[in-house]
Design a protein around this motif. Structure first.
Motif, PDB file in Angstrom:
ATOM      1  N   ARG A 131       0.351  -1.291  -0.248  1.00  0.00           N
ATOM      2  CA  ARG A 131      -0.148  -0.084   0.305  1.00  0.00           C
ATOM      3  C   ARG A 131       1.426   1.152   0.172  1.00  0.00           C
ATOM      4  O   ARG A 131       0.688   2.165  -0.382  1.00  0.00           O
ATOM      5  N   LEU A 132       1.880   1.311   0.427  1.00  0.00           N
ATOM      6  CA  LEU A 132       2.711   2.357   0.957  1.00  0.00           C
ATOM      7  C   LEU A 132       3.660   2.501  -0.967  1.00  0.00           C
ATOM      8  O   LEU A 132       4.717   3.875  -0.960  1.00  0.00           O
ATOM      9  N   GLY A 133       3.545   1.570  -1.456  1.00  0.00           N
ATOM     10  CA  GLY A 133       3.987   1.843  -2.639  1.00  0.00           C
ATOM     11  C   GLY A 133       5.529   0.499  -2.832  1.00  0.00           C
ATOM     12  O   GLY A 133       6.130   0.795  -3.895  1.00  0.00           O
ATOM     13  N   GLY A 134       5.523  -0.378  -2.077  1.00  0.00           N
ATOM     14  CA  GLY A 134       6.671  -1.407  -1.727  1.00  0.00           C
ATOM     15  C   GLY A 134       7.004  -2.168  -2.859  1.00  0.00           C
ATOM     16  O   GLY A 134       5.528  -2.245  -3.440  1.00  0.00           O
ATOM     17  N   ARG A 135       7.867  -2.814  -3.973  1.00  0.00           N
ATOM     18  CA  ARG A 135       7.330  -3.819  -4.080  1.00  0.00           C
ATOM     19  C   ARG A 135       8.271  -5.068  -4.039  1.00  0.00           C
ATOM     20  O   ARG A 135       8.606  -6.272  -3.922  1.00  0.00           O
ATOM     21  N   TYR A 136       9.593  -4.286  -3.710  1.00  0.00           N
ATOM     22  CA  TYR A 136      11.106  -5.037  -3.160  1.00  0.00           C
ATOM     23  C   TYR A 136      11.693  -5.011  -1.666  1.00  0.00           C
ATOM     24  O   TYR A 136      11.566  -3.895  -1.654  1.00  0.00           O
ATOM     25  N   VAL A 137      11.635  -6.017  -1.087  1.00  0.00           N
ATOM     26  CA  VAL A 137      12.841  -6.232  -0.178  1.00  0.00           C
ATOM     27  C   VAL A 137      14.187  -6.703  -0.353  1.00  0.00           C
ATOM     28  O   VAL A 137      14.105  -7.533  -0.630  1.00  0.00           O
ATOM     29  N   LEU A 138      15.007  -5.890   0.057  1.00  0.00           N
ATOM     30  CA  LEU A 138      16.494  -5.615  -0.849  1.00  0.00           C
ATOM     31  C   LEU A 138      17.440  -6.718   0.802  1.00  0.00           C
ATOM     32  O   LEU A 138      16.966  -5.375   1.776  1.00  0.00           O
ATOM     33  N   SER A 139      17.150  -7.588   1.145  1.00  0.00           N
ATOM     34  CA  SER A 139      17.832  -8.312   2.022  1.00  0.00           C
ATOM     35  C   SER A 139      19.344  -8.295   2.534  1.00  0.00           C
ATOM     36  O   SER A 139      19.874  -9.067   1.176  1.00  0.00           O
ATOM     37  N   ALA A 140      19.831  -8.103   3.529  1.00  0.00           N
ATOM     38  CA  ALA A 140      20.971  -9.205   3.325  1.00  0.00           C
ATOM     39  C   ALA A 140      21.689  -9.958   4.161  1.00  0.00           C
ATOM     40  O   ALA A 140      22.324 -10.732   4.465  1.00  0.00           O
ATOM     41  N   ALA A 141      20.271 -10.030   4.905  1.00  0.00           N
ATOM     42  CA  ALA A 141      20.226 -11.292   5.159  1.00  0.00           C
ATOM     43  C   ALA A 141      19.254 -12.472   4.540  1.00  0.00           C
ATOM     44  O   ALA A 141      18.202 -12.027   4.010  1.00  0.00           O
ATOM     45  N   ARG A 142      19.565 -14.165   5.222  1.00  0.00           N
ATOM     46  CA  ARG A 142      18.389 -14.687   4.160  1.00  0.00           C
ATOM     47  C   ARG A 142      16.611 -14.811   4.948  1.00  0.00           C
ATOM     48  O   ARG A 142      17.528 -15.303   5.953  1.00  0.00           O
ATOM     49  N   LEU A 143      15.984 -14.771   4.465  1.00  0.00           N
ATOM     50  CA  LEU A 143      14.804 -15.115   4.759  1.00  0.00           C
ATOM     51  C   LEU A 143      14.297 -16.179   5.413  1.00  0.00           C
ATOM     52  O   LEU A 143      14.119 -16.769   3.637  1.00  0.00           O
ATOM     53  N   GLN A 144      14.628 -17.687   6.093  1.00  0.00           N
ATOM     54  CA  GLN A 144      14.212 -18.817   5.756  1.00  0.00           C
ATOM     55  C   GLN A 144      12.779 -19.139   5.945  1.00  0.00           C
ATOM     56  O   GLN A 144      12.707 -20.135   4.897  1.00  0.00           O
ATOM     57  N   HIS A 145      12.539 -18.605   5.776  1.00  0.00           N
ATOM     58  CA  HIS A 145      10.384 -18.577   5.752  1.00  0.00           C
ATOM     59  C   HIS A 145       9.902 -17.535   5.074  1.00  0.00           C
ATOM     60  O   HIS A 145       8.638 -16.939   5.389  1.00  0.00           O
ATOM     61  N   PRO A 146      10.578 -16.683   3.881  1.00  0.00           N
ATOM     62  CA  PRO A 146       9.727 -15.325   2.862  1.00  0.00           C
ATOM     63  C   PRO A 146       8.394 -15.987   2.675  1.00  0.00           C
ATOM     64  O   PRO A 146       7.577 -14.103   3.064  1.00  0.00           O
ATOM     65  N   GLU A 147       8.079 -16.633   2.371  1.00  0.00           N
ATOM     66  CA  GLU A 147       6.084 -16.921   2.044  1.00  0.00           C
ATOM     67  C   GLU A 147       5.415 -16.598   3.210  1.00  0.00           C
ATOM     68  O   GLU A 147       3.980 -15.570   3.318  1.00  0.00           O
ATOM     69  N   ARG A 148       5.721 -16.817   4.572  1.00  0.00           N
ATOM     70  CA  ARG A 148       5.061 -16.214   5.940  1.00  0.00           C
ATOM     71  C   ARG A 148       5.229 -14.385   6.053  1.00  0.00           C
ATOM     72  O   ARG A 148       4.001 -14.358   7.148  1.00  0.00           O
ATOM     73  N   SER A 149       5.851 -13.978   5.444  1.00  0.00           N
ATOM     74  CA  SER A 149       5.927 -12.733   5.322  1.00  0.00           C
ATOM     75  C   SER A 149       5.585 -12.312   4.346  1.00  0.00           C
ATOM     76  O   SER A 149       5.217 -10.545   3.551  1.00  0.00           O
ATOM     77  N   GLY A 150       3.984 -13.031   3.090  1.00  0.00           N
ATOM     78  CA  GLY A 150       4.121 -12.644   1.953  1.00  0.00           C
ATOM     79  C   GLY A 150       5.411 -12.023   1.088  1.00  0.00           C
ATOM     80  O   GLY A 150       4.693 -11.207   0.244  1.00  0.00           O
ATOM     81  N   LEU A 151       6.021 -12.555   1.203  1.00  0.00           N
ATOM     82  CA  LEU A 151       7.315 -11.969  -0.342  1.00  0.00           C
ATOM     83  C   LEU A 151       8.141 -13.932  -1.111  1.00  0.00           C
ATOM     84  O   LEU A 151       8.145 -14.719  -0.226  1.00  0.00           O
ATOM     85  N   GLN A 152       8.061 -13.523  -1.750  1.00  0.00           N
ATOM     86  CA  GLN A 152       8.833 -14.461  -2.345  1.00  0.00           C
ATOM     87  C   GLN A 152       9.976 -14.371  -2.643  1.00  0.00           C
ATOM     88  O   GLN A 152      10.771 -13.530  -3.741  1.00  0.00           O
ATOM     89  N   LEU A 153      11.118 -15.309  -2.634  1.00  0.00           N
ATOM     90  CA  LEU A 153      12.920 -15.043  -2.983  1.00  0.00           C
ATOM     91  C   LEU A 153      13.222 -15.058  -5.196  1.00  0.00           C
ATOM     92  O   LEU A 153      11.769 -15.990  -5.739  1.00  0.00           O
ATOM     93  N   LEU A 154      13.300 -13.821  -5.470  1.00  0.00           N
ATOM     94  CA  LEU A 154      13.390 -14.464  -7.122  1.00  0.00           C
ATOM     95  C   LEU A 154      14.949 -14.461  -7.179  1.00  0.00           C
ATOM     96  O   LEU A 154      15.245 -15.241  -7.711  1.00  0.00           O
ATOM     97  N   GLU A 155      16.417 -14.052  -6.692  1.00  0.00           N
ATOM     98  CA  GLU A 155      17.653 -14.243  -6.763  1.00  0.00           C
ATOM     99  C   GLU A 155      18.324 -13.301  -5.409  1.00  0.00           C
ATOM    100  O   GLU A 155      17.996 -12.539  -4.839  1.00  0.00           O
ATOM    101  N   SER A 156      19.065 -14.604  -4.953  1.00  0.00           N
ATOM    102  CA  SER A 156      20.258 -14.054  -4.316  1.00  0.00           C
ATOM    103  C   SER A 156      21.330 -13.532  -5.187  1.00  0.00           C
ATOM    104  O   SER A 156      21.748 -13.749  -6.548  1.00  0.00           O
ATOM    105  N   ARG A 157      21.726 -12.304  -4.861  1.00  0.00           N
ATOM    106  CA  ARG A 157      23.835 -11.583  -5.558  1.00  0.00           C
ATOM    107  C   ARG A 157      24.588 -11.132  -4.726  1.00  0.00           C
ATOM    108  O   ARG A 157      24.736 -11.005  -3.616  1.00  0.00           O
ATOM    109  N   THR A 158      25.887 -11.260  -5.456  1.00  0.00           N
ATOM    110  CA  THR A 158      27.109 -10.793  -5.077  1.00  0.00           C
ATOM    111  C   THR A 158      27.835 -10.973  -5.699  1.00  0.00           C
ATOM    112  O   THR A 158      27.186 -10.370  -7.320  1.00  0.00           O
TER     113      THR A 158
END
Length: 564
Positions: free
Chosen positions: A522-549
């Motif tokens: 609702r605030l306009g957010g689309r992506y969460v960029l995280s420096a830590a891996r989320l164990q269960h992103p689906e419980r937060s309403g998110l889905q992993l696209l990929e990880s990058r380094t």
């Protein structure tokens, strides 16, 4: 070689430790790289550095931050960033601030502090010791430029004054912060002039006009702040909900510990250094000067100076408790931090040192004391010492270089990956960051919903809080940190705590993250960029696209998208 040129050459030589290829130098991170470089960069990217209209917003920060909540565009750091990339602009700005501080202190000492040809070398050494103090130069000449103000006002008070003295006062307003230093410089100068007028039974109008010119300069340079506060109030600042009493430990013991720290070390933004040299010099001066009128005058001046410093230290140490009471009587005090009077104390301590050196015999003893101050200033300057350690190959893994911290190659890959999937450019979506400062994303061209800002609308803070309200509920410390302060308008995790620097190695995992993805959307957010891996992103309403380094990057970035 003249003493001044020797001091300038020494400062330039000491500054060589910052030289490194491809951005592999270290600059201060906390309250500096994580907050001070991104706003001017963003202002310039959007072409709004000098756009002070009340309707102007900065799209890249906090979903449209009012432009007048940010620093003025007339400040030199902003101008340098218009010409150079952020890192070289910052390093050049720091060098210029320190050079200006050195020259200003040298001229003040030569004319008023330690006059006479025999003191020229001592003045140069003391000016160098002043120039290397561990102050935050992103605030411009707020600390190191204060000798110029004293010099100009003394010239106006004791002589006819020159056009350069008036120019110095305008320049200080241009190159310093009104809220950090300017208010207290104006107040201190005003009190001294009132005392001077009562003592001599006449008003010295030239320095009074000088203080007025300084105030006028601040009104012009800080026009965005003044306009939004006094002319047209554009928004209610989140600062009105500051509650210092909750943020700091209470009680007499905590206040005394804070006061001792302020007296003996100071505060890190203004200059955190051990006050050993001035105190040792004062003790030696008292021991050296024989009993008599000269000794009594010395005792009186030292007692007066140290009493002022003691009172300031007590005020700053007990400020959380004092302001907790005052806020209930005058709520507007929440928005102002009066303990910033400590920005004046480095110069006062150097005044104690100079006063004591004047009473010591010429020779190695005064130079030894100044040398001690120089060593203390350098050894307690983390930016300088960490660059020395970098050159020796011993930079701590927890202190990344600028290139590793900003990691432009890594974030370019993240942008490219999002564009490859969606066809969207950064302006078409909003991100928020977990485990690393949003300033890093801002410096890499992302539009962020989160930021580290010392002034932004209270309404936005209340819109943002639901995103991590459940995480705040897990951690009373984080809840107080955000609710009673909130300058870091971040995504929080109770498991990470206040770790805003989650390195790629060793990797960290957040097992349960209670994030409100719908409020984020609702605030306009689309992506969460995280420096830590989320164990269960689906419980937060998110889905992993990929990880990058990327090679040399401090971070590994996990890209999560809000699920439809």
């Amino acid at each position: 070689m003249s003493p001044l040129l020797w001091a300038v050459g020494s400062l330039l030589l000491l500054s060589l430790v910052y030289v490194a290829p491809k951005g592999a130098t270290y600059i201060l991170i906390d309250d500096n790289l994580d907050t001070e470089l991104a706003p001017p960069f963003v202002l310039l990217q959007e072409g709004k550095a000098l756009d002070y209209r009340s309707t102007t917003v900065v799209e890249r920060l906090m979903n449209g931050l009012p432009r007048n909540a940010l620093r003025p565009g007339l400040q030199p750091l902003v101008g340098l960033m218009a010409l150079l990339d952020p890192l070289p602009a910052y390093l050049l700005h720091e060098l210029l601030v320190r050079l200006a501080g050195l020259v200003g202190m040298y001229l003040l000492l030569r004319r008023y502090g330690l006059p006479g040809a025999r003191h020229a070398t001592l003045c140069a050494a003391l000016a160098l010791a002043w120039a290397v103090l561990p102050t935050y130069t992103a605030y411009g000449a707020s600390v190191l430029g204060q000798p110029w103000v004293v010099l100009a006002l003394l010239n106006l008070r004791l002589g006819p004054g020159r056009w350069s003295d008036w120019l110095v006062l305008v320049g200080f307003a241009l190159w310093s912060s009104l809220v950090l230093t300017g208010v207290f410089v104006l107040a201190a100068a005003g009190m001294v002039l009132v005392w001077d007028a009562s003592r001599h039974r006449r008003v010295a109008w030239r320095p009074v006009l000088g203080v007025g010119l300084l105030a006028l300069g601040y009104l012009l340079v800080e026009y965005p702040l003044v306009y939004s506060l006094l002319i047209e109030r554009q928004f209610v600042s989140h600062r009105v909900e500051f509650d210092y009493a909750q943020l700091a430990p209470g009680g007499v013991g905590a206040g005394l510990i804070g006061a001792v720290r302020y007296f003996g070390l100071g505060q890190y933004h203004a200059g955190l250094f051990l006050r050993a040299a001035p105190l040792l010099a004062a003790g030696l001066a008292l021991a050296y000067v024989p009993a008599g009128p000269a000794r009594r005058r010395l005792v009186q001046w030292l007692a007066f100076s140290l009493s002022i410093l003691g009172v300031v230290a007590l005020f700053c140490g007990f400020y959380p408790q004092l302001i907790g009471v005052a806020q209930r009587l005058l709520p507007l005090l929440r928005a102002f931090n009066l303990s910033r009077i400590h920005f004046l104390t480095p110069l006062l301590w150097f005044g104690v040192l100079v006063l004591s050196l004047r009473r010591l015999p010429a020779g190695w003893l005064p130079l030894g004391l100044v040398g001690l101050q120089l060593l203390i200033g350098l050894s307690m300057n983390p930016e300088w010492t960490l660059n020395v350690r970098r050159l020796l190959g011993r930079l701590p893994a927890t202190e990344p270089t600028y290139a590793a911290y900003v990691a432009p190659e890594l974030f370019a890959r993240v942008q490219q990956a999002i564009r490859a999937r969606t066809g969207q450019r950064p302006a078409q979506y909003r991100v928020a960051c977990l485990g690393f400062p949003p300033a890093v994303a801002s410096l890499n061209g992302f539009y962020t919903l989160d930021a580290y800002q010392n002034n932004y609308p209270l309404s936005y803070k209340r819109q943002f809080r639901p995103l991590m309200a459940a995480e705040l509920a897990k951690s009373p410390a984080l809840q107080t940190y955000f609710d009673a302060w909130g300058n870091r308008c971040y995504l929080f995790s109770a498991e990470l705590g206040k770790n805003f620097r989650v390195a790629a190695f060793p990797a960290q995992v957040v097992h349960e993250w209670a994030f409100d993805a719908q409020a984020f959307r609702r605030l306009g957010g689309r992506y969460v960029l995280s420096a830590a891996r989320l164990q269960h992103p689906e419980r937060s309403g998110l889905q992993l696209l990929e990880s990058r380094t990327a090679p040399g990057a401090y971070w590994r970035i996990w890209v999560y998208q809000v699920r439809n």
